[in-house]
Write a protein that holds these residues in place. Sequence first.
Motif, PDB file in Angstrom:
ATOM      1  N   GLY A 104       0.788  -1.228   0.000  1.00  0.00           N
ATOM      2  CA  GLY A 104       0.000   0.000   0.000  1.00  0.00           C
ATOM      3  C   GLY A 104       0.818   1.276   0.000  1.00  0.00           C
ATOM      4  O   GLY A 104       0.259   2.365  -0.154  1.00  0.00           O
ATOM      5  N   GLU A 105       2.147   1.172   0.183  1.00  0.00           N
ATOM      6  CA  GLU A 105       2.983   2.376   0.118  1.00  0.00           C
ATOM      7  C   GLU A 105       3.203   2.786  -1.342  1.00  0.00           C
ATOM      8  O   GLU A 105       3.155   1.947  -2.247  1.00  0.00           O
ATOM      9  CB  GLU A 105       4.313   2.142   0.832  1.00  0.00           C
ATOM     10  CG  GLU A 105       4.148   2.017   2.343  1.00  0.00           C
ATOM     11  CD  GLU A 105       5.471   2.009   3.084  1.00  0.00           C
ATOM     12  OE1 GLU A 105       5.493   2.493   4.227  1.00  0.00           O
ATOM     13  OE2 GLU A 105       6.485   1.513   2.531  1.00  0.00           O
ATOM     14  N   ARG A 106       3.493   4.071  -1.536  1.00  0.00           N
ATOM     15  CA  ARG A 106       3.495   4.621  -2.898  1.00  0.00           C
ATOM     16  C   ARG A 106       4.898   4.901  -3.422  1.00  0.00           C
ATOM     17  O   ARG A 106       5.787   5.299  -2.668  1.00  0.00           O
ATOM     18  CB  ARG A 106       2.681   5.927  -2.941  1.00  0.00           C
ATOM     19  CG  ARG A 106       1.174   5.733  -2.698  1.00  0.00           C
ATOM     20  CD  ARG A 106       0.851   5.805  -1.226  1.00  0.00           C
ATOM     21  NE  ARG A 106      -0.513   5.380  -0.948  1.00  0.00           N
ATOM     22  CZ  ARG A 106      -1.382   6.124  -0.271  1.00  0.00           C
ATOM     23  NH1 ARG A 106      -1.054   7.327   0.171  1.00  0.00           N
ATOM     24  NH2 ARG A 106      -2.579   5.651  -0.027  1.00  0.00           N
ATOM     25  N   ILE A 107       5.044   4.694  -4.724  1.00  0.00           N
ATOM     26  CA  ILE A 107       6.237   5.162  -5.432  1.00  0.00           C
ATOM     27  C   ILE A 107       5.768   6.101  -6.535  1.00  0.00           C
ATOM     28  O   ILE A 107       4.697   5.908  -7.111  1.00  0.00           O
ATOM     29  CB  ILE A 107       7.071   4.007  -6.019  1.00  0.00           C
ATOM     30  CG1 ILE A 107       6.338   3.327  -7.178  1.00  0.00           C
ATOM     31  CG2 ILE A 107       7.454   2.998  -4.954  1.00  0.00           C
ATOM     32  CD1 ILE A 107       7.189   2.970  -8.357  1.00  0.00           C
ATOM     33  N   ALA A 108       6.554   7.124  -6.814  1.00  0.00           N
ATOM     34  CA  ALA A 108       6.217   8.074  -7.876  1.00  0.00           C
ATOM     35  C   ALA A 108       7.210   7.924  -9.020  1.00  0.00           C
ATOM     36  O   ALA A 108       8.400   7.663  -8.789  1.00  0.00           O
ATOM     37  CB  ALA A 108       6.240   9.498  -7.336  1.00  0.00           C
ATOM     38  N   ILE A 109       6.710   8.075 -10.243  1.00  0.00           N
ATOM     39  CA  ILE A 109       7.590   8.070 -11.425  1.00  0.00           C
ATOM     40  C   ILE A 109       7.375   9.372 -12.179  1.00  0.00           C
ATOM     41  O   ILE A 109       6.251   9.711 -12.558  1.00  0.00           O
ATOM     42  CB  ILE A 109       7.316   6.858 -12.332  1.00  0.00           C
ATOM     43  CG1 ILE A 109       7.475   5.541 -11.555  1.00  0.00           C
ATOM     44  CG2 ILE A 109       8.262   6.886 -13.532  1.00  0.00           C
ATOM     45  CD1 ILE A 109       7.271   4.292 -12.390  1.00  0.00           C
ATOM     46  N   TRP A 110       8.477  10.101 -12.378  1.00  0.00           N
ATOM     47  CA  TRP A 110       8.465  11.408 -13.051  1.00  0.00           C
ATOM     48  C   TRP A 110       9.493  11.327 -14.173  1.00  0.00           C
ATOM     49  O   TRP A 110      10.633  11.731 -14.023  1.00  0.00           O
ATOM     50  CB  TRP A 110       8.822  12.485 -12.030  1.00  0.00           C
ATOM     51  CG  TRP A 110       8.508  13.899 -12.437  1.00  0.00           C
ATOM     52  CD1 TRP A 110       7.716  14.315 -13.451  1.00  0.00           C
ATOM     53  CD2 TRP A 110       8.986  15.087 -11.791  1.00  0.00           C
ATOM     54  NE1 TRP A 110       7.652  15.689 -13.489  1.00  0.00           N
ATOM     55  CE2 TRP A 110       8.422  16.188 -12.481  1.00  0.00           C
ATOM     56  CE3 TRP A 110       9.822  15.326 -10.701  1.00  0.00           C
ATOM     57  CZ2 TRP A 110       8.687  17.506 -12.120  1.00  0.00           C
ATOM     58  CZ3 TRP A 110      10.080  16.644 -10.344  1.00  0.00           C
ATOM     59  CH2 TRP A 110       9.519  17.717 -11.039  1.00  0.00           C
ATOM     60  N   ALA A 111       9.079  10.760 -15.296  1.00  0.00           N
ATOM     61  CA  ALA A 111      10.030  10.491 -16.374  1.00  0.00           C
ATOM     62  C   ALA A 111       9.263  10.303 -17.680  1.00  0.00           C
ATOM     63  O   ALA A 111       8.077   9.958 -17.673  1.00  0.00           O
ATOM     64  CB  ALA A 111      10.847   9.242 -16.056  1.00  0.00           C
ATOM     65  N   PRO A 112       9.938  10.487 -18.809  1.00  0.00           N
ATOM     66  CA  PRO A 112       9.298  10.234 -20.106  1.00  0.00           C
ATOM     67  C   PRO A 112       9.146   8.734 -20.356  1.00  0.00           C
ATOM     68  O   PRO A 112       9.620   7.901 -19.570  1.00  0.00           O
ATOM     69  CB  PRO A 112      10.282  10.868 -21.101  1.00  0.00           C
ATOM     70  CG  PRO A 112      11.610  10.779 -20.417  1.00  0.00           C
ATOM     71  CD  PRO A 112      11.332  10.961 -18.959  1.00  0.00           C
ATOM     72  N   ASN A 113       8.487   8.393 -21.457  1.00  0.00           N
ATOM     73  CA  ASN A 113       8.268   6.987 -21.811  1.00  0.00           C
ATOM     74  C   ASN A 113       9.601   6.272 -22.033  1.00  0.00           C
ATOM     75  O   ASN A 113      10.383   6.664 -22.904  1.00  0.00           O
ATOM     76  CB  ASN A 113       7.427   6.882 -23.086  1.00  0.00           C
ATOM     77  CG  ASN A 113       6.011   7.396 -22.901  1.00  0.00           C
ATOM     78  OD1 ASN A 113       5.667   7.920 -21.844  1.00  0.00           O
ATOM     79  ND2 ASN A 113       5.185   7.230 -23.918  1.00  0.00           N
ATOM     80  N   MET A 114       9.857   5.220 -21.277  1.00  0.00           N
ATOM     81  CA  MET A 114      11.091   4.444 -21.397  1.00  0.00           C
ATOM     82  C   MET A 114      10.885   3.092 -20.717  1.00  0.00           C
ATOM     83  O   MET A 114       9.998   2.932 -19.873  1.00  0.00           O
ATOM     84  CB  MET A 114      12.272   5.201 -20.765  1.00  0.00           C
ATOM     85  CG  MET A 114      12.058   5.640 -19.342  1.00  0.00           C
ATOM     86  SD  MET A 114      13.100   7.045 -18.790  1.00  0.00           S
ATOM     87  CE  MET A 114      14.730   6.499 -19.216  1.00  0.00           C
TER      88      MET A 114
END
Length: 527
Positions: free
Chosen positions: A59-69
């Motif tokens: 239930g903990e969160r990870i964030a992704i801030w990146a272009p398509n790859m």
Amino acid sequence: MVNTESQQRTLPQVVAATARSLPERVAISDGPVSLTYAELDAARLQAARAFLAVGLGHGERIAIWAPNMWQWIVAAMGAQSIGGVLVPLNTRLKGAEAGFILRRSGARWLFTVGEFLGMRYPAMLSGEDLPDLQGTVLFEGDAGDDTAWTDFLARGDSVPLAEVEARENQLRPDDTLDILFTSGTTGQPKGVVTSHGQNIRAFATWSATVGLTSEDNYLIINPFFHSFGYKAGWLAAAITGARILPVKQFDLDAVLGQIHRDRVSVIPGPPTIYQSLLSHPRRADYDLSSLRLAVTGAAPVPVSLIERMRSELGFKVVVTAYGLTESCGVISICRPEDSAERISHSSGRAMEGVEMQCVDADGVPVPAGTEGEIWCRGYNVMQCYLDNPEETARTITADGWLKTGDVGVMDEDGYVRITDRIKDMFIVGGFNCYPAEIENSLHSMPGVARAAVIGVPDERMGEVACAWIVPAPGAALDEAAVIAWARENMANYKVPRFVRFVEELPMNAGGKVLKNELRQRMAAERG
């Protein structure tokens, strides 16, 4: 037919099943990197081990801030495999906007890149207070004080695979898969919470409806941070065994070359993408005979464009669709056999397992052919807005209907045509813009007493923002200064392209700005 067995599965079960059935099928081709489905499954498990090594809890969160790859997909799948929750960030956000979402979601880890299109993401967060964030991982670029992607993965070497399997076995279809933040009329982004089972069912159904198969080479131009690029993109491909071809940055010549080289069969996107392909002066130099399926939306699609997509670009299937982040990204869709006129003049009918109706102001269904607010009900409706029961209750009725805020007309066959928006939202180049959010930002600019924002037509972008500003007493503001400040403080698609200064804003007796009057003034000015 929809694979009903997949409807109650979790993401790791689906990816593992595709790897078992199509182990040698290429799953992802991204520049020099190519992964088969067996290799993608192994990469997912290695990432999951790394997440266990750093202590990511269920239930903990990870964030992704990146272009398509390709790393984007592996990181998301790895976290989701052990009960982690994905929070995608729009690559156009500025530091304060991204910081708000990271704080609101309580993200434990951020995955990003050092720089993309002149945006230096880690540096943009340097002044943000992020108490829940344990660390930042860079997919590529100099990690500096952060963690390199390869070093992060290596942390999983000490974690037995059995621990991953144990966490996978604890996952249930109604566990949260992701939280996508969508702007709202209150001016603050809201986190839309959806589960494994509902997303997998939605895009197994979507894939079966449009005809996506393991034979397809799927060029994913839409960004992964959006439900179109993520859910109707790589998630649908993983369900069906299609080959994923991520596009990091849209370049028409590069896209034409890739269609030719990789035998691309599926391209999604707004109508402008297909218009650009048709108008390219050297289109005949490329072999586009592999093109088969186009899924479009977000703007009207002229009948003539659909006919040219079929006759000149060779698409056998062209469909339009409609959905919201709150509906897992999809509500209605045209069918492959629909006529060009129906595809052009509607956003399809409800997909299998979903109800759709148009209602009046009291929530009573209106007759076919009558305008009303579009409501939908079914397995695709979000679980809730994150930590926001009041807004959830305003948006979902007691008997499960999701109020979309869009106005439409439904015909006798259930096909819906979107005619207006109850909310003031407008769409800039495919991105939803909410005036309240832009207004809130402008109110923090020195010299601005009041601000109101409307969308105005734009030939290239569809619509763009126009800000009406009441300057504070003694303030010396001009259009260029406001636009320059906005570029520094908000995502580019939100930046007003026009600024008008007024002594006061037109308001009704209740103090609400009369935006129709502002639209009329702007229309008169532009002729």
